[in-house]
Design an enzyme around this catalytic site. Structure first.
Site, PDB file in Angstrom:
ATOM      1  N   TYR A  78       3.749  30.144 -58.628  1.00 44.39           N
ATOM      2  CA  TYR A  78       3.337  29.030 -59.497  1.00 44.39           C
ATOM      3  C   TYR A  78       2.810  29.570 -60.833  1.00 44.39           C
ATOM      4  CZ  TYR A  78       0.738  24.920 -61.149  1.00 44.39           C
ATOM      5  OH  TYR A  78       0.256  23.873 -61.904  1.00 44.39           O
ATOM      6  N   LYS A  90       4.208  29.094 -64.862  1.00 42.44           N
ATOM      7  CA  LYS A  90       3.443  28.468 -65.949  1.00 42.44           C
ATOM      8  C   LYS A  90       3.412  29.374 -67.189  1.00 42.44           C
ATOM      9  CE  LYS A  90       2.972  24.657 -63.861  1.00 42.44           C
ATOM     10  NZ  LYS A  90       3.547  23.414 -64.404  1.00 42.44           N
ATOM     11  N   ILE A 125      -6.974  18.490 -62.751  1.00 42.18           N
ATOM     12  CA  ILE A 125      -6.793  17.072 -63.080  1.00 42.18           C
ATOM     13  C   ILE A 125      -6.600  16.291 -61.771  1.00 42.18           C
ATOM     14  CG2 ILE A 125      -5.421  15.403 -64.410  1.00 42.18           C
ATOM     15  CD1 ILE A 125      -6.671  17.583 -66.220  1.00 42.18           C
ATOM     16  N   THR A 165      -4.933  14.414 -59.562  1.00 41.49           N
ATOM     17  CA  THR A 165      -3.567  13.940 -59.284  1.00 41.49           C
ATOM     18  C   THR A 165      -3.188  14.367 -57.863  1.00 41.49           C
ATOM     19  OG1 THR A 165      -2.435  15.983 -59.900  1.00 41.49           O
ATOM     20  CG2 THR A 165      -2.908  14.447 -61.709  1.00 41.49           C
TER      21      THR A 165
HETATM   22  N1  LIG Z   1      -3.315  18.326 -61.455  1.00 43.56           N
HETATM   23  C1  LIG Z   1      -3.728  19.509 -61.899  1.00 43.56           C
HETATM   24  O1  LIG Z   1      -4.859  19.943 -61.622  1.00 43.56           O
HETATM   25  C2  LIG Z   1      -2.808  20.326 -62.783  1.00 43.56           C
HETATM   26  C3  LIG Z   1      -3.350  21.422 -63.475  1.00 43.56           C
HETATM   27  C4  LIG Z   1      -2.522  22.172 -64.306  1.00 43.56           C
HETATM   28  C5  LIG Z   1      -1.191  21.843 -64.426  1.00 43.56           C
HETATM   29  N2  LIG Z   1      -0.691  20.788 -63.748  1.00 43.56           N
HETATM   30  C6  LIG Z   1       0.723  20.484 -63.921  1.00 43.56           C
HETATM   31  O2  LIG Z   1       0.885  19.115 -64.218  1.00 43.56           O
HETATM   32  C7  LIG Z   1       2.213  18.716 -63.896  1.00 43.56           C
HETATM   33  C8  LIG Z   1       2.179  17.407 -63.184  1.00 43.56           C
HETATM   34  O3  LIG Z   1       1.544  17.546 -61.938  1.00 43.56           O
HETATM   35  P1  LIG Z   1       0.506  16.469 -61.421  1.00 43.56           P
HETATM   36  O4  LIG Z   1      -0.823  17.087 -61.501  1.00 43.56           O
HETATM   37  O5  LIG Z   1       0.762  15.192 -62.113  1.00 43.56           O
HETATM   38  O6  LIG Z   1       0.871  16.402 -59.864  1.00 43.56           O
HETATM   39  P2  LIG Z   1       1.953  15.511 -59.120  1.00 43.56           P
HETATM   40  O7  LIG Z   1       2.166  16.131 -57.785  1.00 43.56           O
HETATM   41  O8  LIG Z   1       1.525  14.087 -59.176  1.00 43.56           O
HETATM   42  O9  LIG Z   1       3.268  15.656 -60.022  1.00 43.56           O
HETATM   43  C9  LIG Z   1       4.349  16.499 -59.742  1.00 43.56           C
HETATM   44  C10 LIG Z   1       5.604  15.638 -59.756  1.00 43.56           C
HETATM   45  O10 LIG Z   1       6.736  16.481 -59.637  1.00 43.56           O
HETATM   46  C11 LIG Z   1       7.667  15.816 -58.811  1.00 43.56           C
HETATM   47  N3  LIG Z   1       8.610  16.799 -58.263  1.00 43.56           N
HETATM   48  C12 LIG Z   1       8.327  17.890 -57.519  1.00 43.56           C
HETATM   49  N4  LIG Z   1       9.484  18.544 -57.218  1.00 43.56           N
HETATM   50  C13 LIG Z   1      10.487  17.847 -57.805  1.00 43.56           C
HETATM   51  C14 LIG Z   1      11.888  18.014 -57.860  1.00 43.56           C
HETATM   52  N5  LIG Z   1      12.517  19.028 -57.273  1.00 43.56           N
HETATM   53  N6  LIG Z   1      12.612  17.094 -58.557  1.00 43.56           N
HETATM   54  C15 LIG Z   1      12.014  16.040 -59.161  1.00 43.56           C
HETATM   55  N7  LIG Z   1      10.676  15.839 -59.143  1.00 43.56           N
HETATM   56  C16 LIG Z   1       9.936  16.742 -58.469  1.00 43.56           C
HETATM   57  C17 LIG Z   1       6.815  15.155 -57.740  1.00 43.56           C
HETATM   58  O11 LIG Z   1       7.531  14.143 -57.064  1.00 43.56           O
HETATM   59  C18 LIG Z   1       5.659  14.635 -58.594  1.00 43.56           C
HETATM   60  O12 LIG Z   1       5.943  13.344 -59.100  1.00 43.56           O
HETATM   61  C19 LIG Z   1       2.793  19.861 -63.084  1.00 43.56           C
HETATM   62  O13 LIG Z   1       3.638  20.620 -63.931  1.00 43.56           O
HETATM   63  C20 LIG Z   1       1.588  20.684 -62.687  1.00 43.56           C
HETATM   64  O14 LIG Z   1       1.900  22.034 -62.480  1.00 43.56           O
HETATM   65  C21 LIG Z   1      -1.467  20.013 -62.927  1.00 43.56           C
END
Ligand SMILES: NC(=O)c1ccc[n+]([C@@H]2O[C@H](COP(=O)([O-])OP(=O)(O)OC[C@H]3O[C@@H](n4cnc5c(N)ncnc54)[C@H](O)[C@@H]3O)[C@@H](O)[C@H]2O)c1
Length: 261
Positions: A154, A158, A187, A189
C-alpha cells in the site's frame, strides 16, 4: 453560473472520499460518472443521487481491468458528452511486509491503486483534450511520504501516485490539463473503519481506535471525507488554475512533526 456547470467528472470509488467528492462536485453543478467494485455501495450511491435529482451514472467496474475502464469512460461520454475532471480515489489497503505479502496481492495493489490512475488517464485524457483541457486529482496518502509498518504494498503505491501525478502534470500541461494529488491522514471512511476494527470487529474497538488515530494527529482528531472533498473540489476548480504537478497534504499536521516530544 455555478462552479462546475457543464462539467463532467469521472470518479473512481463509490464510498468514503469518492462519495463525498461526488456529492460536492454535483452540488457545484457537475455531472458525475462514478465507478466502483462494490455493487451495494454503487446502488446506494445511484439511489441517493436520483433522490437529490443530481446527474449521475454509477457503474460497477473493476478499475484494474483496462476494458472496464475504457467502457465506463465511453459510457460517460455517451451520456454526458465528454469528460472534464477525473478524481482517482479507488484503492485497496492490504496488510503485510515484503515477506508476508504474496506476489498476487502485491500486483493487485499496484494495478488497483496505481494502474487504475494510468487507465483513467489513458482513456480519459483524449476526451479531456477534446474539451480543451481539464483537471485530474489523485488520492494518495501521507503514507507516500512516511509509512507505517506492515503495509509495504500500500505505502509503495502511494509513493508511486505522487510520481505519476508529476509525470502526468508535465506531459499534459500544454494540453491545459492540471494534475495534482492529495495526501490525507486518517479519514473517517470504510477503509479506516476496517483498519480500526482489526481482528475483533466490535463497534467499541472502532471508536477507541478513531480516538487513538486522532490523538496521533496534532489537531487531535481524524478527518472527515467532506473535508478532503472540499480540497479536491478546489483543485478541480478554476480557482486552482495555477496549481499542477503538486501534492496537497490534508493530515491534521500529522507529517509536520517528527513524533518525538
Ligand atoms: N480513509 C483514510 O484514512 C485514508 C487515508 C489516506 C488515503 N486514503 C485514500 O483515500 C482513497 C479513498 O479511500 P476511502 O478512505 O474513501 O476508503 P473507501 O474504502 O471508502 O474507498 C475505496 C473505494 O475503492 C473502491 N475499490 C476498491 N477496489 C476497487 C476496484 N478493483 N475497482 C473499483 N473500485 C474499487 C471501493 O469499492 C471503495 O469505494 C484511497 O485511495 C485511500 O488509499 C484514505
Amino acid at each position: 453560473m455555478s462552479e462546475f456547470e457543464n462539467k463532467v467528472a469521472l470518479i473512481t470509488g463509490t464510498t468514503g472520499i469518492a462519495l463525498a467528492t461526488a456529492r460536492r462536485l454535483a452540488q457545484g453543478g457537475a455531472a458525475i460518472v462514478a465507478c466502483g467494485i462494490d455493487r451495494a455501495a454503487n446502488a446506494a450511491m445511484q439511489e441517493s443521487f436520483v433522490k437529490a435529482r443530481a446527474n449521475a451514472l454509477v457503474q460497477t467496474v473493476d478499475v484494474s481491468v483496462a476494458d472496464e475502464v475504457r467502457d465506463v469512460v465511453a459510457a460517460g461520454v455517451k451520456r454526458f458528452g465528454g469528460i472534464d475532471i477525473i478524481v482517482n480515489s479507488a484503492a485497496i489497503h492490504p496488510y503485510g511486509t515484503a515477506t508476508t505479502t504474496d506476489w498476487e496481492t502485491w500486483n493487485k495493489a499496484m494495478t488497483v491503486n496505481v494502474g487504475s490512475i494510468y487507465l483513467t488517464a489513458h482513456f480519459g485524457i483524449p476526451e479531456m483534450i477534446k474539451r480543451g483541457g481539464g483537471a485530474i486529482v489523485n488520492v494518495a496518502s501521507v503514507q507516500g511520504f512516511a509509512c507505517q509498518q506492515n503495509v509495504a504494498a500500500y505505502a509503495t503505491t502511494k509513493g508511486a501516485i505522487h510520481t505519476l501525478t508529476r509525470s502526468l502534470a508535465l506531459d499534459y500541461a500544454a494540453a491545459g490539463i492540471r494534475v495534482n494529488s492529495v495526501s490525507p491522514g486518517s479519514i473517517r471512511t470504510p477503509i479506516l473503519e476496517k483498519a480500526a476494527r482489526g481482528d475483533n470487529g466490535s463497534d467499541a474497538d472502532v471508536e477507541e481506535a478513531y480516538r487513538r488515530f486522532g490523538a496521533a494527529h496534532p489537531l487531535g482528531r481524524i478527518g472527515e471525507p467532506e473535508e478532503v472533498a472540499e480540497l479536491i473540489a478546489f483543485l478541480c476548480s478554476s480557482k486552482a488554475g495555477f496549481c499542477t504537478g503538486a501534492d496537497y497534504r490534508i493530515d491534521g499536521g500529522l507529517t509536520a512533526g517528527i513524533g518525538v516530544k
